[in-house]
Design a protein around this motif. Structure first.
Motif, PDB file in Angstrom:
ATOM      1  N   ARG A 123       0.820  -1.201   0.000  1.00  0.00           N
ATOM      2  CA  ARG A 123       0.000   0.000   0.000  1.00  0.00           C
ATOM      3  C   ARG A 123       0.859   1.257   0.000  1.00  0.00           C
ATOM      4  NH1 ARG A 123      -4.850  -1.113   4.365  1.00  0.00           N
ATOM      5  NH2 ARG A 123      -5.837  -2.873   3.287  1.00  0.00           N
ATOM      6  N   SER A 124       0.444   2.251  -0.780  1.00  0.00           N
ATOM      7  CA  SER A 124       1.126   3.549  -0.762  1.00  0.00           C
ATOM      8  C   SER A 124       0.843   4.244   0.556  1.00  0.00           C
ATOM      9  CB  SER A 124       0.637   4.432  -1.924  1.00  0.00           C
ATOM     10  OG  SER A 124       0.912   3.811  -3.152  1.00  0.00           O
ATOM     11  N   PRO A 125       1.867   4.956   1.092  1.00  0.00           N
ATOM     12  CA  PRO A 125       1.609   5.671   2.354  1.00  0.00           C
ATOM     13  C   PRO A 125       0.502   6.705   2.185  1.00  0.00           C
ATOM     14  CG  PRO A 125       3.650   6.427   1.347  1.00  0.00           C
ATOM     15  CD  PRO A 125       3.219   5.208   0.577  1.00  0.00           C
ATOM     16  N   VAL A 126      -0.215   6.874   3.218  1.00  0.00           N
ATOM     17  CA  VAL A 126      -1.294   7.860   3.190  1.00  0.00           C
ATOM     18  C   VAL A 126      -0.700   9.260   3.170  1.00  0.00           C
ATOM     19  CG1 VAL A 126      -3.307   8.766   4.412  1.00  0.00           C
ATOM     20  CG2 VAL A 126      -2.822   6.308   4.440  1.00  0.00           C
ATOM     21  N   ARG A 127      -1.123  10.079   2.242  1.00  0.00           N
ATOM     22  CA  ARG A 127      -0.609  11.442   2.114  1.00  0.00           C
ATOM     23  C   ARG A 127      -1.663  12.424   2.589  1.00  0.00           C
ATOM     24  NH1 ARG A 127       4.032  11.529  -0.780  1.00  0.00           N
ATOM     25  NH2 ARG A 127       4.523   9.706  -2.067  1.00  0.00           N
ATOM     26  N   PHE A 128      -1.228  13.206   3.558  1.00  0.00           N
ATOM     27  CA  PHE A 128      -2.136  14.213   4.083  1.00  0.00           C
ATOM     28  C   PHE A 128      -1.820  15.556   3.449  1.00  0.00           C
ATOM     29  CE2 PHE A 128      -1.810  10.962   7.355  1.00  0.00           C
ATOM     30  CZ  PHE A 128      -3.143  10.720   7.630  1.00  0.00           C
ATOM     31  N   PRO A 129      -2.770  16.405   3.270  1.00  0.00           N
ATOM     32  CA  PRO A 129      -2.511  17.732   2.695  1.00  0.00           C
ATOM     33  C   PRO A 129      -1.502  18.502   3.531  1.00  0.00           C
ATOM     34  CG  PRO A 129      -4.864  17.292   2.821  1.00  0.00           C
ATOM     35  CD  PRO A 129      -4.187  16.212   3.611  1.00  0.00           C
ATOM     36  N   LEU A 130      -0.566  19.216   2.858  1.00  0.00           N
ATOM     37  CA  LEU A 130       0.400  20.037   3.588  1.00  0.00           C
ATOM     38  C   LEU A 130      -0.316  21.191   4.274  1.00  0.00           C
ATOM     39  CD1 LEU A 130       3.294  20.267   0.958  1.00  0.00           C
ATOM     40  CD2 LEU A 130       3.201  18.843   3.008  1.00  0.00           C
ATOM     41  N   ALA A 131       0.203  21.539   5.448  1.00  0.00           N
ATOM     42  CA  ALA A 131      -0.390  22.663   6.178  1.00  0.00           C
ATOM     43  C   ALA A 131      -0.163  23.942   5.394  1.00  0.00           C
ATOM     44  CB  ALA A 131       0.241  22.772   7.564  1.00  0.00           C
ATOM     45  N   HIS A 132      -1.131  24.792   5.410  1.00  0.00           N
ATOM     46  CA  HIS A 132      -0.996  26.070   4.704  1.00  0.00           C
ATOM     47  C   HIS A 132       0.046  26.930   5.399  1.00  0.00           C
ATOM     48  CE1 HIS A 132      -4.275  25.426   1.926  1.00  0.00           C
ATOM     49  NE2 HIS A 132      -5.049  25.047   2.930  1.00  0.00           N
ATOM     50  N   ARG A 133       0.878  27.575   4.592  1.00  0.00           N
ATOM     51  CA  ARG A 133       1.881  28.474   5.159  1.00  0.00           C
ATOM     52  C   ARG A 133       1.193  29.673   5.785  1.00  0.00           C
ATOM     53  NH1 ARG A 133       6.848  31.426   1.876  1.00  0.00           N
ATOM     54  NH2 ARG A 133       7.743  32.500   3.679  1.00  0.00           N
ATOM     55  N   PHE A 134       1.715  30.047   6.979  1.00  0.00           N
ATOM     56  CA  PHE A 134       1.119  31.186   7.683  1.00  0.00           C
ATOM     57  C   PHE A 134       1.430  32.475   6.938  1.00  0.00           C
ATOM     58  CE2 PHE A 134       1.724  34.631  10.832  1.00  0.00           C
ATOM     59  CZ  PHE A 134       0.406  34.730  11.255  1.00  0.00           C
ATOM     60  N   ARG A 135       0.407  33.217   6.650  1.00  0.00           N
ATOM     61  CA  ARG A 135       0.572  34.490   5.962  1.00  0.00           C
ATOM     62  C   ARG A 135      -0.137  35.581   6.749  1.00  0.00           C
ATOM     63  NH1 ARG A 135       2.587  33.852   0.862  1.00  0.00           N
ATOM     64  NH2 ARG A 135       2.516  31.738  -0.022  1.00  0.00           N
ATOM     65  N   MET A 136       0.587  36.693   6.919  1.00  0.00           N
ATOM     66  CA  MET A 136       0.007  37.817   7.646  1.00  0.00           C
ATOM     67  C   MET A 136      -0.583  38.804   6.650  1.00  0.00           C
ATOM     68  SD  MET A 136       2.948  38.559  10.490  1.00  0.00           S
ATOM     69  CE  MET A 136       1.977  39.922  11.139  1.00  0.00           C
ATOM     70  N   PRO A 137      -1.707  39.406   7.014  1.00  0.00           N
ATOM     71  CA  PRO A 137      -2.276  40.435   6.132  1.00  0.00           C
ATOM     72  C   PRO A 137      -1.305  41.590   5.888  1.00  0.00           C
ATOM     73  CG  PRO A 137      -3.856  39.798   7.824  1.00  0.00           C
ATOM     74  CD  PRO A 137      -2.559  39.165   8.196  1.00  0.00           C
ATOM     75  N   ARG A 138      -0.552  41.936   6.936  1.00  0.00           N
ATOM     76  CA  ARG A 138       0.442  43.010   6.845  1.00  0.00           C
ATOM     77  C   ARG A 138       1.686  42.599   7.620  1.00  0.00           C
ATOM     78  NH1 ARG A 138      -4.417  45.467   7.791  1.00  0.00           N
ATOM     79  NH2 ARG A 138      -4.071  45.203  10.027  1.00  0.00           N
ATOM     80  N   THR A 139       2.837  42.976   7.123  1.00  0.00           N
ATOM     81  CA  THR A 139       4.080  42.735   7.865  1.00  0.00           C
ATOM     82  C   THR A 139       4.264  43.857   8.869  1.00  0.00           C
ATOM     83  OG1 THR A 139       5.088  41.667   5.954  1.00  0.00           O
ATOM     84  CG2 THR A 139       6.577  42.449   7.678  1.00  0.00           C
ATOM     85  N   PRO A 140       4.481  43.536  10.143  1.00  0.00           N
ATOM     86  CA  PRO A 140       4.633  44.601  11.144  1.00  0.00           C
ATOM     87  C   PRO A 140       5.811  45.501  10.818  1.00  0.00           C
ATOM     88  CG  PRO A 140       4.352  42.446  12.195  1.00  0.00           C
ATOM     89  CD  PRO A 140       4.567  42.194  10.744  1.00  0.00           C
ATOM     90  N   SER A 141       5.629  46.775  11.019  1.00  0.00           N
ATOM     91  CA  SER A 141       6.730  47.712  10.818  1.00  0.00           C
ATOM     92  C   SER A 141       7.665  47.650  12.015  1.00  0.00           C
ATOM     93  CB  SER A 141       6.199  49.137  10.661  1.00  0.00           C
ATOM     94  OG  SER A 141       5.620  49.577  11.884  1.00  0.00           O
ATOM     95  N   LEU A 142       8.883  48.163  11.810  1.00  0.00           N
ATOM     96  CA  LEU A 142       9.830  48.191  12.925  1.00  0.00           C
ATOM     97  C   LEU A 142       9.312  49.085  14.043  1.00  0.00           C
ATOM     98  CD1 LEU A 142      12.633  47.055  13.689  1.00  0.00           C
ATOM     99  CD2 LEU A 142      13.598  49.223  12.906  1.00  0.00           C
ATOM    100  N   SER A 143       8.617  50.148  13.690  1.00  0.00           N
ATOM    101  CA  SER A 143       8.039  51.028  14.712  1.00  0.00           C
ATOM    102  C   SER A 143       7.019  50.285  15.560  1.00  0.00           C
ATOM    103  CB  SER A 143       7.389  52.241  14.034  1.00  0.00           C
ATOM    104  OG  SER A 143       6.722  53.050  14.979  1.00  0.00           O
ATOM    105  N   THR A 144       6.188  49.473  14.910  1.00  0.00           N
ATOM    106  CA  THR A 144       5.198  48.689  15.661  1.00  0.00           C
ATOM    107  C   THR A 144       5.881  47.722  16.606  1.00  0.00           C
ATOM    108  OG1 THR A 144       3.526  48.850  13.929  1.00  0.00           O
ATOM    109  CG2 THR A 144       3.369  46.963  15.421  1.00  0.00           C
ATOM    110  N   LEU A 145       6.922  47.059  16.128  1.00  0.00           N
ATOM    111  CA  LEU A 145       7.626  46.102  16.979  1.00  0.00           C
ATOM    112  C   LEU A 145       8.339  46.801  18.137  1.00  0.00           C
ATOM    113  CD1 LEU A 145       9.120  43.697  14.285  1.00  0.00           C
ATOM    114  CD2 LEU A 145       7.121  43.328  15.755  1.00  0.00           C
ATOM    115  N   ARG A 146       8.852  47.996  17.906  1.00  0.00           N
ATOM    116  CA  ARG A 146       9.481  48.740  18.999  1.00  0.00           C
ATOM    117  C   ARG A 146       8.450  49.101  20.064  1.00  0.00           C
ATOM    118  NH1 ARG A 146      14.725  50.270  18.108  1.00  0.00           N
ATOM    119  NH2 ARG A 146      15.473  50.401  15.944  1.00  0.00           N
TER     120      ARG A 146
END
Length: 343
Positions: A35-58
């Motif tokens: 039997r072929s191994p069972v293949r599960f769908p890959l997890a979706h890559r995490f994507r952010m609506p916006r990349t935080p600015s350096l000011s926000t992170l500070r």
């Protein structure tokens, strides 16, 4: 295996047992494919609506350190509602709560602790990178390739480099000695940044040339053997030792001798002033050299008598490509070289 299985079935077990036996025999001769191994769908890559600015992170980091919205807002010079909105948008973009809040205190959640570790690393890398850039833009760091005439390399250059190193110890300086033609070609090819040279013979529009000092010529002879009245006329009778025809020194001395109505045939031609000095010290003749060459023949017991001809003077200056702005480090070197008394 087949005989053992058949003996294990008691007599009279009936049709059901016979069916089991048939199935076993069939399985032995018709084994199913692996039997072929069972293949599960890959997890979706995490994507952010916006990349935080350096000011926000500070601002996030300040809040994590202060653990109080009012105090953090004061430290980052924004209003408390503005800071609250920044954090809320950051949490929405991440899809995770970063702080547990009550009326008096805020505390990082596990997700917030993870973000804080990442933020500390990003800010440290960012600050370090721009600190290095700032040092480069101010000329405190960098690299300079400097082309120079050999006479200047053993004369004024060591003192210049010493002062430059004291002022800008983080700058690496590479020195390339050579004749003017070679050094100017290196400038064109951007192999060097600055050159301490005589003026360019041709294509002067390609270079910016700033004169530094004049370099008068002198009659050079063995100690105790100077002519009674040292001058250009002295070369009419004494053996003449000349520099190579391609050197700037030879061009100057030939022109000066021509103005004096002389055309002495060189007994020897030398590529380096040090060689010429050794020949003079051996009593083979006399020569004319710019005074800047004196350190190159200092090992020999020679006399130097300045020759009167203002046109028989080399102009030594600093050159760079006209269409290329010097780097901050090179600009500092240029300023040092052109400063009064630097040479």
């Amino acid at each position: 295996m087949g005989g053992g299985l058949e003996r294990s079935i008691p007599a009279g077990a009936g049709a059901f047992a016979a069916c089991l036996l048939d199935d076993a025999r069939s399985a032995r001769h018709h084994a199913p494919a692996a039997r072929s191994p069972v293949r599960f769908p890959l997890a979706h890559r995490f994507r952010m609506p916006r990349t935080p600015s350096l000011s926000t992170l500070r601002q996030f980091r300040i809040l994590a350190q202060a653990a109080n919205f009012s105090r953090a807002a004061e430290l980052v010079h924004v209003s408390q509602p503005a800071l609250s909105r920044t954090i809320r948008l950051l949490e929405e973009d991440l899809g995770a709560r970063l702080f547990d809040r009550n009326r008096r205190h805020v505390a990082l959640t596990p997700a917030g602790e993870d973000l804080l570790r990442l933020t500390e690393r990003l800010i440290a890398d960012f600050d370090d990178a721009f600190d290095q850039l700032g040092q480069t833009l101010s000329g405190q760091r960098g690299r300079i390739a400097l082309g120079v005439l050999p006479s200047y390399a053993v004369g004024d250059l060591p003192g210049v480099l010493s002062r430059f190193r004291d002022a800008w110890p983080g700058v690496d300086v590479t020195v390339r000695e050579g004749l003017a033609g070679t050094i100017y070609q290196n400038l064109r090819e951007r192999l060097i940044d600055l050159a301490v040279m005589t003026p360019p013979d041709d294509a002067g529009e390609d270079f910016t040339f700033v004169p530094l000092f004049t370099d008068p010529c002198a009659l050079v002879c063995r100690a105790g053997e100077a002519p009674a009245d040292p001058g250009w006329h002295s070369f009419a009778d004494a053996p003449f030792i000349a520099m190579a025809p391609t050197s700037s020194v030879r061009q100057i001395t030939d022109a000066a001798l021509a103005r004096a109505g002389l055309a002495p045939r060189p007994l020897y031609e030398c590529a380096q002033p040090a060689t010429l000095g050794a020949f003079i010290a051996a009593g083979l003749g006399i020569s004319a050299l710019p005074l800047s060459c004196r350190p190159m023949v200092g090992a020999h017991d020679l006399e130097w008598h300045r020759l009167d001809d203002s046109r028989a003077e080399r102009v030594i200056g600093i050159a760079h490509l006209s269409g290329r702005s010097p780097s901050p480090a090179a600009q500092n070197m240029l300023s040092l070289l052109t400063a009064k008394g630097a040479c």
